[in-house]
Design an enzyme around this catalytic site. Structure first.
Site, PDB file in Angstrom:
ATOM      1  N   HIS A 135       0.829  -1.205   0.000  1.00 28.70           N
ATOM      2  CA  HIS A 135       0.000   0.000   0.000  1.00 28.70           C
ATOM      3  C   HIS A 135       0.866   1.260   0.000  1.00 28.70           C
ATOM      4  O   HIS A 135       1.242   1.753   1.059  1.00 28.70           O
ATOM      5  CB  HIS A 135      -0.903   0.002   1.225  1.00 28.70           C
ATOM      6  CG  HIS A 135      -1.780  -1.210   1.340  1.00 28.70           C
ATOM      7  ND1 HIS A 135      -1.292  -2.447   1.686  1.00 28.70           N
ATOM      8  CD2 HIS A 135      -3.111  -1.369   1.129  1.00 28.70           C
ATOM      9  CE1 HIS A 135      -2.285  -3.327   1.693  1.00 28.70           C
ATOM     10  NE2 HIS A 135      -3.394  -2.709   1.372  1.00 28.70           N
TER      11      HIS A 135
ATOM     12  N   GLY B 103      -3.130  -3.758  11.673  1.00 36.04           N
ATOM     13  CA  GLY B 103      -3.541  -4.159  10.331  1.00 36.04           C
ATOM     14  C   GLY B 103      -5.035  -4.389  10.327  1.00 36.04           C
ATOM     15  O   GLY B 103      -5.759  -3.719   9.585  1.00 36.04           O
TER      16      GLY B 103
ATOM     17  N   LEU C 257      -8.335  -3.446  11.096  1.00 34.48           N
ATOM     18  CA  LEU C 257      -8.620  -2.025  11.326  1.00 34.48           C
ATOM     19  C   LEU C 257      -9.304  -1.782  12.669  1.00 34.48           C
ATOM     20  O   LEU C 257     -10.094  -2.577  13.157  1.00 34.48           O
ATOM     21  CB  LEU C 257      -9.431  -1.465  10.161  1.00 34.48           C
ATOM     22  CG  LEU C 257      -8.624  -1.446   8.847  1.00 34.48           C
ATOM     23  CD1 LEU C 257      -9.510  -1.096   7.667  1.00 34.48           C
ATOM     24  CD2 LEU C 257      -7.438  -0.504   8.929  1.00 34.48           C
TER      25      LEU C 257
ATOM     26  N   ASP D 193      -9.526   6.355   7.586  1.00 39.04           N
ATOM     27  CA  ASP D 193     -10.983   6.241   7.490  1.00 39.04           C
ATOM     28  C   ASP D 193     -11.465   4.856   7.895  1.00 39.04           C
ATOM     29  O   ASP D 193     -12.509   4.714   8.520  1.00 39.04           O
ATOM     30  CB  ASP D 193     -11.430   6.528   6.047  1.00 39.04           C
ATOM     31  CG  ASP D 193     -11.160   7.969   5.654  1.00 39.04           C
ATOM     32  OD1 ASP D 193     -11.707   8.865   6.312  1.00 39.04           O
ATOM     33  OD2 ASP D 193     -10.408   8.195   4.693  1.00 39.04           O
TER      34      ASP D 193
ATOM     35  N   ASN E 118      -8.242  11.434   4.138  1.00 36.81           N
ATOM     36  CA  ASN E 118      -7.909  11.507   2.710  1.00 36.81           C
ATOM     37  C   ASN E 118      -9.084  11.151   1.807  1.00 36.81           C
ATOM     38  O   ASN E 118      -8.925  11.051   0.587  1.00 36.81           O
ATOM     39  CB  ASN E 118      -6.677  10.651   2.392  1.00 36.81           C
ATOM     40  CG  ASN E 118      -6.911   9.181   2.680  1.00 36.81           C
ATOM     41  OD1 ASN E 118      -8.051   8.725   2.803  1.00 36.81           O
ATOM     42  ND2 ASN E 118      -5.839   8.418   2.797  1.00 36.81           N
TER      43      ASN E 118
ATOM     44  N   ILE F 231     -10.536   8.633   1.021  1.00 34.61           N
ATOM     45  CA  ILE F 231     -10.455   7.437   0.174  1.00 34.61           C
ATOM     46  C   ILE F 231     -10.391   6.203   1.062  1.00 34.61           C
ATOM     47  O   ILE F 231      -9.660   6.157   2.047  1.00 34.61           O
ATOM     48  CB  ILE F 231      -9.181   7.470  -0.710  1.00 34.61           C
ATOM     49  CG1 ILE F 231      -9.285   8.586  -1.754  1.00 34.61           C
ATOM     50  CG2 ILE F 231      -8.931   6.118  -1.401  1.00 34.61           C
ATOM     51  CD1 ILE F 231     -10.338   8.362  -2.829  1.00 34.61           C
TER      52      ILE F 231
ATOM     53  N   HIS G 203      -4.319   3.109  -3.370  1.00 36.27           N
ATOM     54  CA  HIS G 203      -4.441   2.623  -1.997  1.00 36.27           C
ATOM     55  C   HIS G 203      -3.668   1.317  -1.769  1.00 36.27           C
ATOM     56  O   HIS G 203      -2.795   1.254  -0.922  1.00 36.27           O
ATOM     57  CB  HIS G 203      -5.915   2.404  -1.627  1.00 36.27           C
ATOM     58  CG  HIS G 203      -6.095   1.701  -0.323  1.00 36.27           C
ATOM     59  ND1 HIS G 203      -6.230   2.361   0.861  1.00 36.27           N
ATOM     60  CD2 HIS G 203      -6.113   0.379  -0.014  1.00 36.27           C
ATOM     61  CE1 HIS G 203      -6.332   1.481   1.838  1.00 36.27           C
ATOM     62  NE2 HIS G 203      -6.274   0.275   1.336  1.00 36.27           N
TER      63      HIS G 203
ATOM     64  N   GLU H 236     -16.850  -4.876  24.645  1.00 39.29           N
ATOM     65  CA  GLU H 236     -16.008  -6.062  24.736  1.00 39.29           C
ATOM     66  C   GLU H 236     -14.830  -6.012  23.761  1.00 39.29           C
ATOM     67  O   GLU H 236     -13.715  -6.421  24.099  1.00 39.29           O
ATOM     68  CB  GLU H 236     -16.833  -7.327  24.475  1.00 39.29           C
ATOM     69  CG  GLU H 236     -17.953  -7.568  25.480  1.00 39.29           C
ATOM     70  CD  GLU H 236     -19.223  -6.795  25.145  1.00 39.29           C
ATOM     71  OE1 GLU H 236     -19.274  -6.140  24.069  1.00 39.29           O
ATOM     72  OE2 GLU H 236     -20.174  -6.826  25.944  1.00 39.29           O
TER      73      GLU H 236
ATOM     74  N   ASP I 149     -30.986 -16.989  30.979  1.00 37.49           N
ATOM     75  CA  ASP I 149     -30.699 -15.999  29.931  1.00 37.49           C
ATOM     76  C   ASP I 149     -30.855 -16.596  28.531  1.00 37.49           C
ATOM     77  O   ASP I 149     -31.065 -15.880  27.559  1.00 37.49           O
ATOM     78  CB  ASP I 149     -29.290 -15.402  30.106  1.00 37.49           C
ATOM     79  CG  ASP I 149     -29.303 -14.187  31.027  1.00 37.49           C
ATOM     80  OD1 ASP I 149     -30.406 -13.715  31.398  1.00 37.49           O
ATOM     81  OD2 ASP I 149     -28.216 -13.693  31.382  1.00 37.49           O
TER      82      ASP I 149
ATOM     83  N   HIS J  15     -27.300 -16.137  24.994  1.00 31.11           N
ATOM     84  CA  HIS J  15     -26.178 -15.904  25.904  1.00 31.11           C
ATOM     85  C   HIS J  15     -25.366 -17.166  26.195  1.00 31.11           C
ATOM     86  O   HIS J  15     -24.346 -17.082  26.866  1.00 31.11           O
ATOM     87  CB  HIS J  15     -26.686 -15.319  27.230  1.00 31.11           C
ATOM     88  CG  HIS J  15     -27.084 -13.871  27.136  1.00 31.11           C
ATOM     89  ND1 HIS J  15     -27.971 -13.403  26.199  1.00 31.11           N
ATOM     90  CD2 HIS J  15     -26.699 -12.782  27.859  1.00 31.11           C
ATOM     91  CE1 HIS J  15     -28.128 -12.099  26.344  1.00 31.11           C
ATOM     92  NE2 HIS J  15     -27.368 -11.693  27.333  1.00 31.11           N
TER      93      HIS J  15
ATOM     94  N   ARG K 295     -21.396 -19.939  36.122  1.00 32.13           N
ATOM     95  CA  ARG K 295     -22.323 -19.189  36.978  1.00 32.13           C
ATOM     96  C   ARG K 295     -22.776 -20.088  38.135  1.00 32.13           C
ATOM     97  O   ARG K 295     -22.994 -19.609  39.240  1.00 32.13           O
ATOM     98  CB  ARG K 295     -23.539 -18.774  36.145  1.00 32.13           C
ATOM     99  CG  ARG K 295     -24.655 -18.132  36.951  1.00 32.13           C
ATOM    100  CD  ARG K 295     -25.768 -17.628  36.022  1.00 32.13           C
ATOM    101  NE  ARG K 295     -26.801 -16.935  36.763  1.00 32.13           N
ATOM    102  CZ  ARG K 295     -28.037 -17.407  36.978  1.00 32.13           C
ATOM    103  NH1 ARG K 295     -28.397 -18.567  36.474  1.00 32.13           N
ATOM    104  NH2 ARG K 295     -28.909 -16.706  37.670  1.00 32.13           N
TER     105      ARG K 295
HETATM  106 CA   LIG Z   1      -8.585   6.779   3.924  1.00 29.86          CA
END
Ligand SMILES: [Ca+2]
Ligand SMILES: [Ca+2]
Lengths: 686, 686
Positions: free
Chosen positions: B29, B117, B119, B158, B188, B190, B264, B418, B476, B480, B527
């Site tokens: 990239h 990496g 995101l 982004d 940017n 993009i 990109h 979490e 629950d 759950h 539990r």
């Molecule tokens: Ca971007």
């Protein structure tokens, strides 16, 4: 509009039912229903269109309780409005085999649109439901036929507001300008750990404004029925944005512990429960009491709803005459059945066809079938060019005002929001007129694990197009190379994992995914090119596993999936040539489907007498079910050109051959029993 | 201040290196490094304190590249500033076994703080790093000794901004008023699918304001070095809030494709690369060229950093004399070793002790060890009372101004977040002075799957206290109740899953988790109450699996974990009494640890000659590795009192006995080979 004591009585009836049910169950969450009863009363009785006698009426308003732990609110409403949910069902709250489980489950209970409880999911489902409405309206509404115009309403609490999935979905809804979506934020300043000031001090409305939402605030949500009504009306009047109404409430309103965490997740103490009843004018010694006038009040609204449906059905009748094709399509879509003959569009391949990545094979399927299956909505979490999820002439699903698509568009730009994508797809599927497919890298389907689990539990047809499915993605390296992912989803009940080896298997995967009306599918697809197998057929692949290369008097069975099947077939040739060892190769693109085959077929594929080696460049865990020895990845991958990565870890004809010989030697002289040769008895009863 | 052509040359050198490395790798990239070079230049050269010769200097400023795909930016900087990352390493970008993989990995590369990496993870790690700094400073700084005062800087794009995990972490950081955290948002416009207008149109800065952040905007991030510097300085000056600086940049600045998605994720075309070099004054025919004056410029800053470390070391020397205990503690913490004798605090139990839920046993451990291990920071994602993660006299980690805790507090209120909790814990652990443990329900560890995976990959000691670990949570219900969850994490490399059966096993689980310096642990806890086993010891449990009930001439081995071990022991008694069948019972709280035992031990536990039945109320997948038949959950659970749920699915002494007899009958008369009796050969080479 002139709220009376009867309205207050209705509100308090909901509160008392929530107290009674949680007390009887000795479990559950009274706080949220008690705080939300006023807002829910106004919403259901003044605004929502529905017919309890036909909870599946297409144009009904949708309601989602995203804080699903408050489900006694919803169960009480469903009962009071006359859905098929009896007083006995309320008394069986949280009991085995009841239709009133601890969190609402759509497949259990009439009137429950989506399964909620895991926080943030319901909110995101609501975004999906609203998107499906906008799309369905764009496709089917015609001049004079405003057939599809329902709203989606959602209640969510602080927990949902804190969850990232809801942030993703809210940003998406803001971008999409979903004017048909109205959410009520239960602002009660309490979560399980107590006052929200210990962890959650952001300005929620300002955040929603940043997403592009219309925001409103009802400051006294405990009493101001009129204010709640005005806010919802204003939200309905704003058509170009979703609305969020912050309703400030007191959790557990009426309890001695109101406004504290103590009333969130535990039944009220006996004296407190009695006190609540007394203060609301109920007999403290009686339980599960509903004043007849409350039934009557709500019954009136339900009758009006039934009348609206009748009116709508009349409109639909005229529509059928004037727009026959659209009418037929709409009816068919709701049945869950695909158009007749659609499967003739599935591409098939010959061994001589050029090698292609299965992500491209998937694209070819989409290209061929998207005209035949108009309800298919594809999309990607910002990986369109990598997932190959977009057919050439696709139109984006966008608000028309942006001039980059429209509501009839069938390609959804989910953004880098995998978890919301999963939950939005669940909402899209739950609407009943579309089939969603969404792409990301297989590794990042894990970000959506919470949503995928609910696809499976709530039995919706959702397709995850999961490309870059292994170390075979190469240079992006270990952060992007799945290892544990297929094991994870294979272990998830009611979820099909397909990992096709070539073109015919990819077509089979789509056939299976699209015809599985009540099961989601994860389709694991390669970045790298794959040769077409000599003996693959769509028909064989649809058995989940089949013999891709048979051999008489074989010494070993090698079973594999996806990109490794071709290498295993090469390994078989290598074994014959270099070691005079005879190997047969099984391709098993989908375990779940294979496991459903008759035992005699499974034993043909995995016969007794010879050992079996499994080969897959992912965690070997679970392969012990079929193979005696497993060759897989017990570590993370590596960054490099994919052929070198495969070589590094030994996934070559030579490397596989070596392990095959080891396997044969281990079991030499033994009367080898096939791993699938056992009674499928030791399983839990369903 | 006073930026010259040399600064511009340095910026362009970074850009050209990113072009060269991605070109040589034919992968990667270039766009983000080219756009971010100005901001990174100012940040690294004007603000950041670090010593490339000692990348582990405790008080260094931390830098996180959350958009890890832009890692050539970071690799270029590390090289230019003189870290142990050579030009050859840059030339090996994205090649097998290089220290410059496709995304930055902290255990591979000096100067990389956290593995990014996927995101949103890095951003959340940065929040954790900043929290660790605030805490460590509060514990160790003394009058005259501002020992720990580093900043954490993070760049995100982004993609990260769209991810829910980053929203969760940003909300947390805003609540915590982390003035030591400065993030640069690479605006940017993009992302991979192209212009962000197709999916991401929210007002990011307004959103961060809503979280309580200080916000700034540099409008010309391509050229305005001075503006970038002023913004970072302002951000440093604001001490009571985290800062985000939106820097508007042009992705792929200098390329013909600048400002488009085309730059990109793909290397530049040859002519474009040449063009870039020409326009930046570089020889278009040469690659990997660094002007000496750039090395000199950055070398000067690195020397200043080294001097700062020397100064700091001198201060630390004085500190050692004046605050001996604190000094020793700080040094010890950085070694990763626990205080001597800490393990003596682990509680042990006798069979006659009363039955207790393992979540309570975990609480008892925390109560006993928290004084002995001062670096242990507990917390919960808003389930404190359910996870039992808080010792009695714990102080909350909070900004002191809120008056509900302070920075020295060791209990973190993560909120219902979490995924961010998982990633924040990774950041906390990466700082080097604390050990984080965080609670949620086991089912919702799945929300954090992306972060758990990075705990394992980046080899950090993080403990997930995962309570309510099965259908045993009862009312629950299915939403759950985990089914697939343990299989998922057992399949994850370098992740320990512990599911203790009683008190001694719970102590063993903590011993194992706390001493595993480079491995995260998921602790699955009940539990419901569990009896203490007759023969459990911490020592045996630390083998991962052991014989909990031995029997001579046994007909079958029953292996189980956690809450089912006690029921299996009852089943063995039932089998003897009612069917004259002899069963031995194995408890196997941790597969990963058991698999590391010598083969002869493993064969003692699972001997040849008799079949083995595994019993666990979760997905049976993977148990085929140890057992011939599996009794588990192939479906979702049910909402109801837990004993009834267990009964419904047959997990009772009777139900287990029935399946044991079936298992014996299947293998009757066969020479049964133990499932662990195979050479551990068929594995990938590491
Ligand atoms: Ca971007
Ligand atoms: Ca709340």
């Amino acid at each position: 509009m002139g709220y009376t004591e009867l309205d207050q009585l209705a509100v308090n009836t909901i509160r008392v039912l929530a107290v009674d049910a949680t007390t009887k169950a000795n479990s559950g969450h009274p706080g949220a229903p008690m705080g939300l009863a006023p807002a829910a009363h106004v919403l259901f009785n003044k605004f929502m269109n529905f017919n309890p006698k036909n909870p599946k009426w297409l144009n009904r308003d949708r309601f989602v309780l995203s804080n699903g732990h408050g489900c006694m609110l919803q169960y009480a409403l469903l009962h009071l409005f006359g859905y098929a949910l009896s007083m006995d069902d309320l008394k069986s709250f949280r009991q085995i085999d009841s239709i009133t489980p601890g969190h609402p489950e759509s497949h259990d209970t009439p009137g429950i649109e989506v399964t909620t409880g895991p926080l943030g999911q319901g909110f995101s489902n609501a975004v999906g439901l609203a998107m499906a409405q906008a799309h369905t309206a764009a496709i089917f509404n015609k001049s004079g036929y405003d057939l599809i115009n329902n709203y989606t309403y959602c209640i969510f609490g602080d927990g949902c507001a804190m969850e990232g999935i809801a942030s993703e979905a809210a940003s998406t809804a803001g971008h999409l300008q979903l004017g048909n979506l109205i959410c009520i934020y239960d602002d009660n300043h309490i979560s399980i750990d107590g006052d929200t000031k210990i962890a959650f001090t952001e300005d929620v409305l300002k955040r929603f404004e940043a997403y592009g939402w219309h925001t409103l605030w009802v400051q006294d949500g405990d009493h101001d029925l009129q204010g709640i009504e005005e806010a919802i009306q204003k939200a309905k009047d704003i058509k170009d944005r979703p609305s969020v109404i912050k309703v400030t409430t007191t959790i557990g309103f009426g309890s001695k512990l109101q406004g504290t965490g103590g009333v969130h997740g535990n039944p009220l103490k006996t004296d407190d429960a009695q006190n609540v009843k007394k203060s609301f004018g109920f007999d403290p010694d009686k339980s599960f009491v509903v004043p007849q006038e409350v039934y009557d009040l709500y019954g009136k609204h339900s009758s009006e709803g039934a009348a609206k449906e009748a009116e709508w059905n009349a409109l639909l009748g005229k529509y059928a005459a004037e727009h026959k094709a659209e009418y037929d399509d709409l009816i068919r879509r709701q049945s869950g059945k695909l158009p007749e003959g659609w499967e003739k569009n599935l591409p098939t391949y010959k061994p001589t066809d050029p090698a292609v990545a299965s992500r491209k094979l998937s694209e070819a399927v989409l290209e061929k079938i998207h005209n035949a299956i108009p309800e298919l909505l594809s999309g990607s979490a910002d990986l369109t060019g990598s997932n190959n999820t977009r057919w050439k002439n696709a139109v984006d699903f966008q608000p028309p005002v942006l001039n980059i698509g429209d509501w009839s568009g069938r390609y959804i730009r989910y953004g880098v929001r995998e978890h919301a994508m999963g939950a939005i797809m669940n909402g899209l599927a739950a609407y009943g007129t579309v089939i969603p497919a969404g792409g990301t890298f297989l590794n990042f389907v894990s970000y959506a694990a919470g949503a995928v689990r609910l696809s499976a539990l709530s039995r919706v047809r959702v397709i995850h197009v999961a490309t870059h499915d292994s170390i075979g993605l190469g240079e992006d390296g270990p952060t992007h190379q799945p290892i544990e992912t297929l094991t994870h989803f294979r272990a998830l009940p009611n979820c099909m994992v397909w990992r096709p080896a070539d073109g015919n298997e990819t077509s089979a995967a789509y056939y299976s995914a699209l015809t599985a009306q009540h099961t989601p599918t994860i389709m694991a697809l390669t970045r790298q090119n794959l040769p077409h197998l000599q003996h693959s057929t769509v028909e064989d692949a649809l058995k989940g596993g089949y013999v891709a290369e048979e051999a008489k008097n074989a010494d070993i069975t090698i079973v594999s999936t996806g990109s490794e099947v071709g290498i295993c077939i090469e390994a078989a040739a290598y074994l014959k040539k270099n070691h005079n060892v005879t190997a047969r190769v099984v391709s098993m693109p989908c375990w779940e489907v294979f496991d459903a085959q008759p035992q005699n077929y499974r034993l043909q594929v995995f016969p007794d007498g010879i050992p079996c080696l499994s080969v897959e460049v992912l965690s070997p865990m679970g392969w012990e079910r079929y193979s005696h020895e497993q060759f897989g990845m017990n570590r993370f991958g590596a960054s490099g050109p994919y052929k070198e990565v495969y070589k590094k870890f030994g996934f070559t004809p030579e490397g596989i051959s070596e392990r095959a010989i080891t396997t044969i030697n281990i079991y030499k002289g033994e009367n080898v029993r096939s791993r699938v040769n056992h009674e499928p008895r030791a399983k839990p009863e369903n």
